[in-house]
Scaffold this active site. Structure first.
Site: not given
Length: 261
Positions: A153, A157
């Site tokens: 993640y 991002k």
């Protein structure tokens, strides 16, 4: 006319069936936009009933050519695209570099980074022809910190922020803007996207002290996010409107100062 009016704008919003995507879709419709909503899940029936300006398109955007086909459908219906909001995303199981599984890494990177890039690529020809367009990518606190989520993640991002900056500069002289919002913890169903067989409890325990600095707690001490989906939606609407016409390449935290640490 309301502040941050989106009257008569045509917007593509991914992840429109739940969470931040749903809140953003409803707000855009309330502010006068026509929304072409995309989701792998079921149509948000209430929106379809309440707004004739809402069009739903169900697809898996990770499949080959799916982004191109979706954008073509929107252009076929509206003849233009004014706004792209890349909102759909999935979380990881807090896996670290020594525990990450290839399946989890590939899924998170595909949905959180590759799909937004494909959609931007597909929308840019129409925006260049119009000499106008606005892109808002939904990034995360994890876009600027390595201490609040798992490896997949966090990497996805961070990558989305880099893509946002690159697109902003590359097309800033062609009337096209690209910004990102960086939400803190928001109560959505993104937790259901975690592949629990890959959950890394040691990784979670390493990041949880940082998370605790941001969230409140319920009566049993469990963390409770304090940022609402509507809070993020309003930030997206502002960046999508002419009110922010000179804001380009910005990363806007929506996290009640969590980004300051």
């Amino acid at each position: 006319m309301s502040i941050s009016s989106l009257q008569d704008k045509v917007a593509i919003i991914t992840g429109c069936s739940s969470g931040i995507g749903l809140a953003t879709t409803r707000l855009f419709l309330e502010r006068g936009a026509s929304v072409f909503g995309i989701d792998i899940g079921a149509q948000p029936q209430k929106l379809a009933e309440d707004f004739s300006t809402f069009t739903f398109y169900q697809t898996n955007l990770t499949e080959s050519q799916a982004a191109e086909h979706a954008v073509a459908k929107c252009i076929g219906k509206h003849n233009r695209i004014d706004i792209l909001v890349n909102c759909a995303g999935v979380s990881d199981g807090f896996s670290s570099a020594d525990t990450i599984h290839d399946e989890e890494l590939e899924k998170v990177m595909a949905i959180n980074l590759t799909v937004p890039i494909h959609l931007m690529k597909a929308c840019l020809p129409a925006m260049k022809e119009q000499k106008s367009g606005t892109i808002v990518n939904v990034a995360s606190k994890a876009s600027i910190s390595g201490a609040c989520s798992g490896l997949a993640y966090t990497a996805s991002k961070h990558g989305l922020v880099g893509a946002t900056k690159n697109v902003a500069w590359r097309f800033h002289q062609e009337g096209i803007r690209c910004n990102a919002v960086l939400p803190g913890g928001v109560p959505t169903n993104i937790a259901s996207s975690v592949q629990m067989e890959h959950f890394d409890s040691a990784g979670f325990n390493a990041f949880f002290p940082v998370i605790q600095l941001h969230v409140s707690k319920d009566s049993e001490g469990a963390p409770v996010p304090i940022i609402g989906a509507d809070d993020v939606a309003r930030g997206i609407a502002f960046l999508s409107s002419d009110e922010s016409k000179m804001i380009n390449g910005a990363m806007i935290p929506i996290d009640n100062a969590w980004s300051t640490i």
